[in-house]
Design an enzyme around this catalytic site. Structure first.
Site, PDB file in Angstrom:
ATOM      1  N   GLU A  66      45.444  39.050  46.690  1.00  0.00           N
ATOM      2  CA  GLU A  66      46.029  37.978  47.153  1.00  0.00           C
ATOM      3  C   GLU A  66      46.671  36.942  46.403  1.00  0.00           C
ATOM      4  OE1 GLU A  66      42.708  38.290  47.897  1.00  0.00           O
ATOM      5  OE2 GLU A  66      42.463  39.360  49.785  1.00  0.00           O
ATOM      6  N   GLN A  78      41.499  41.012  36.451  1.00  0.00           N
ATOM      7  CA  GLN A  78      40.264  41.728  35.709  1.00  0.00           C
ATOM      8  C   GLN A  78      39.155  41.689  36.786  1.00  0.00           C
ATOM      9  OE1 GLN A  78      38.064  39.714  32.527  1.00  0.00           O
ATOM     10  NE2 GLN A  78      38.789  41.615  31.487  1.00  0.00           N
TER      11      GLN A  78
END
Length: 190
Positions: A139, A158
């Site tokens: 998102e 990450q």
């Protein structure tokens, strides 16, 4: 819980298929060229994931209401390109290229990369629960008053892996979670 290192992530991915495809090094440029990339692949204590070239960008063309219980697919337009422009103060969904299979004693957290964060682009992903598997739906929020660009096939976020000293009693798989095994960009399900 302990955060897992690059050697653990590498072993779990190569032997157990935790991340596929898996890059055992940080990739920062296209092979055989001097074209710079936003890095992806294995890092010291995490794994930098790439964004696929499938995007769903919010649009108000149909004046739909965003309702998580009754989501209207006309809230988005589909884009399949190497780049996605997110309008000012808007939102887009994408997915990782990587497919994940999270172990039963691991919780995975996703954080945005600083390159995008410094441009006002926020990446939000809910935790990957124990024994969840699938492509991760990403998102992106453009918090700026300007259009913002996301690059496919380059690093966008990450993943950090936290392992418990004991397996959970009930995993996402045990609960038959509604997003189990998702492929592609997955919209909200009630």
């Amino acid at each position: 819980m302990t955060i897992k290192s690059d050697s653990w992530i590498k072993e779990m991915s190569q032997k157990k298929g935790m991340i596929t495809p898996f890059e055992s090094n940080q990739i920062k440029e296209k092979k055989g060229s001097d074209h710079k990339l936003i890095s992806y692949g294995l890092s010291s204590y995490g794994y930098d994931v790439r964004c696929a070239d499938e995007f769903k960008v919010f649009t108000n063309i149909h004046s739909a209401t965003v309702d998580p219980k009754f989501f209207d697919n006309s809230s988005f337009i589909d884009i399949k390109k190497d780049e996605c422009i997110i309008p000012p103060n808007s939102f887009a969904l994408a997915r990782t290229i990587e497919y994940f299979k999270i172990p039963r004693d691991v919780l995975t957290i996703c954080l945005g990369k600083s390159t995008y964060a410094r441009c006002g682009i926020i990446v939000n992903v809910t935790p990957l629960e124990p024994e969840w598997e699938g492509h991760v739906t990403l998102e992106f929020s453009n918090t700026t008053s300007l259009p913002a660009k996301i690059y496919a096939n380059e690093g966008v976020a990450q993943m950090l892996f936290f392992q418990s000293d004991q397996a959970c009693e009930t995993s996402y798989k045990d609960r038959n979670g509604k997003y189990q095994g998702q492929k592609g960009v997955t919209l909200p399900k009630a």
